[in-house]
Design a protein around this motif. Structure first.
Motif, PDB file in Angstrom:
ATOM      1  N   ASN A  67      -1.712 -13.237  11.488  1.00  0.00           N
ATOM      2  CA  ASN A  67      -1.506 -11.928  10.850  1.00  0.00           C
ATOM      3  C   ASN A  67      -1.088 -12.078   9.415  1.00  0.00           C
ATOM      4  OD1 ASN A  67      -2.122 -10.194  13.098  1.00  0.00           O
ATOM      5  ND2 ASN A  67      -0.090 -10.905  13.915  1.00  0.00           N
ATOM      6  N   SER A  69      -0.272 -10.223   5.378  1.00  0.00           N
ATOM      7  CA  SER A  69      -0.033  -9.159   4.560  1.00  0.00           C
ATOM      8  C   SER A  69      -0.408  -9.782   3.001  1.00  0.00           C
ATOM      9  CB  SER A  69       1.134  -8.494   4.653  1.00  0.00           C
ATOM     10  OG  SER A  69       2.084  -9.230   4.103  1.00  0.00           O
ATOM     11  N   ARG A  71      -1.643  -8.057  -1.232  1.00  0.00           N
ATOM     12  CA  ARG A  71      -2.198  -7.092  -2.142  1.00  0.00           C
ATOM     13  C   ARG A  71      -2.507  -7.719  -3.494  1.00  0.00           C
ATOM     14  NH1 ARG A  71       1.446  -4.786  -6.322  1.00  0.00           N
ATOM     15  NH2 ARG A  71       3.319  -6.000  -6.567  1.00  0.00           N
ATOM     16  N   PHE A  96     -11.130 -10.155   3.279  1.00  0.00           N
ATOM     17  CA  PHE A  96     -10.761  -8.833   3.463  1.00  0.00           C
ATOM     18  C   PHE A  96     -10.691  -8.480   1.852  1.00  0.00           C
ATOM     19  CE2 PHE A  96      -9.302 -10.299   7.350  1.00  0.00           C
ATOM     20  CZ  PHE A  96      -9.590  -9.095   8.229  1.00  0.00           C
ATOM     21  N   CYS A  98      -9.018  -6.801  -1.362  1.00  0.00           N
ATOM     22  CA  CYS A  98      -7.536  -6.491  -1.738  1.00  0.00           C
ATOM     23  C   CYS A  98      -7.469  -5.517  -2.543  1.00  0.00           C
ATOM     24  CB  CYS A  98      -6.905  -7.718  -2.572  1.00  0.00           C
ATOM     25  SG  CYS A  98      -6.871  -9.391  -1.513  1.00  0.00           S
ATOM     26  N   TYR A  99      -6.176  -4.632  -2.385  1.00  0.00           N
ATOM     27  CA  TYR A  99      -6.115  -3.432  -3.023  1.00  0.00           C
ATOM     28  C   TYR A  99      -4.691  -3.512  -3.714  1.00  0.00           C
ATOM     29  CZ  TYR A  99      -9.903  -2.041  -0.138  1.00  0.00           C
ATOM     30  OH  TYR A  99     -11.380  -1.980   0.675  1.00  0.00           O
ATOM     31  N   SER A 100      -4.385  -2.493  -4.352  1.00  0.00           N
ATOM     32  CA  SER A 100      -3.123  -2.602  -5.041  1.00  0.00           C
ATOM     33  C   SER A 100      -1.937  -2.147  -3.930  1.00  0.00           C
ATOM     34  CB  SER A 100      -3.126  -1.524  -6.347  1.00  0.00           C
ATOM     35  OG  SER A 100      -3.399  -0.089  -5.856  1.00  0.00           O
ATOM     36  N   ASP A 101      -2.177  -1.474  -3.183  1.00  0.00           N
ATOM     37  CA  ASP A 101      -1.395  -1.230  -2.001  1.00  0.00           C
ATOM     38  C   ASP A 101      -1.275  -2.460  -0.878  1.00  0.00           C
ATOM     39  OD1 ASP A 101      -0.601   0.940  -2.893  1.00  0.00           O
ATOM     40  OD2 ASP A 101      -1.882   1.991  -1.874  1.00  0.00           O
ATOM     41  N   PHE A 102      -0.155  -2.802  -0.274  1.00  0.00           N
ATOM     42  CA  PHE A 102      -0.135  -3.861   0.812  1.00  0.00           C
ATOM     43  C   PHE A 102      -1.156  -3.455   1.888  1.00  0.00           C
ATOM     44  CE2 PHE A 102       3.691  -4.662  -1.562  1.00  0.00           C
ATOM     45  CZ  PHE A 102       3.829  -6.010  -1.700  1.00  0.00           C
ATOM     46  N   THR A 103      -1.846  -4.499   2.266  1.00  0.00           N
ATOM     47  CA  THR A 103      -2.714  -4.195   3.288  1.00  0.00           C
ATOM     48  C   THR A 103      -2.380  -5.385   4.292  1.00  0.00           C
ATOM     49  OG1 THR A 103      -4.481  -3.724   1.891  1.00  0.00           O
ATOM     50  CG2 THR A 103      -5.213  -4.600   3.908  1.00  0.00           C
ATOM     51  N   TYR A 104      -2.544  -5.216   5.708  1.00  0.00           N
ATOM     52  CA  TYR A 104      -2.296  -5.891   6.773  1.00  0.00           C
ATOM     53  C   TYR A 104      -3.684  -6.047   7.593  1.00  0.00           C
ATOM     54  CZ  TYR A 104       2.601  -4.781   5.745  1.00  0.00           C
ATOM     55  OH  TYR A 104       3.693  -4.525   5.204  1.00  0.00           O
ATOM     56  N   ALA A 105      -3.736  -7.356   7.757  1.00  0.00           N
ATOM     57  CA  ALA A 105      -5.067  -7.642   8.591  1.00  0.00           C
ATOM     58  C   ALA A 105      -5.003  -8.933   9.316  1.00  0.00           C
ATOM     59  CB  ALA A 105      -6.324  -8.177   7.421  1.00  0.00           C
TER      60      ALA A 105
END
Length: 135
Positions: A67, A69, A71, A96, A98-105
């Motif tokens: 897992n 996280s 950004r 995946f 990446c965006y300006s908000d945190f993403t979990y993958a």
């Protein structure tokens, strides 16, 4: 069983926000409101790998899940991919965005990609996990 990084792995291309790389990512919860600690890189192809604690499970290992996280804080497109290293070979999960908000993958490794058979405890304990800047 859940494990977190316990030391630097074979590669640490990312820069730490403070301290050393593995200590910035070895906690289950990061307080992003206060900034938290993190590792960063804008270089395509950069790798950050970590060793993990020793698993003490018995029986059949049905899968290993990594897992992450992440950004991005720059302009343009960026993608990352989970990284697993076993038997001196890197294996990558899907990229995946990446965006300006945190993403979990995450990436589930159902079999050991080096052997093509289910994981055995010795191989799992020798594996390293991390992240790669894919684009």
């Amino acid at each position: 069983q859940t494990m977190y990084p316990d030391a630097e792995g074979y590669e640490d291309d990312f820069l730490p926000s403070t301290g050393v790389n593995w200590q910035n990512v070895n906690t289950p919860v990061i307080n992003y409101a206060t900034g938290g600690n993190y590792n960063y890189s804008g270089t395509v192809g950069a790798l950050d790998a970590y060793t993990i604690g020793t698993f003490t499970i018995s029986g059949t290992i049905f899968a290993v899940q990594e897992n992450i996280s992440f950004r991005k804080d720059d302009v343009g497109n960026r993608a990352i991919t989970p990284l697993m290293r076993t038997a001196s070979t890197n294996y990558l999960g899907s990229a995946f965005p990446c965006y300006s908000d945190f993403t979990y993958a995450g990436k589930m490794w159902e079999i050991n990609p080096n052997t093509g058979i289910p994981w055995i405890l010795t191989d799992l304990n020798a594996a390293q996990f991390g992240i790669k800047v894919a684009s």
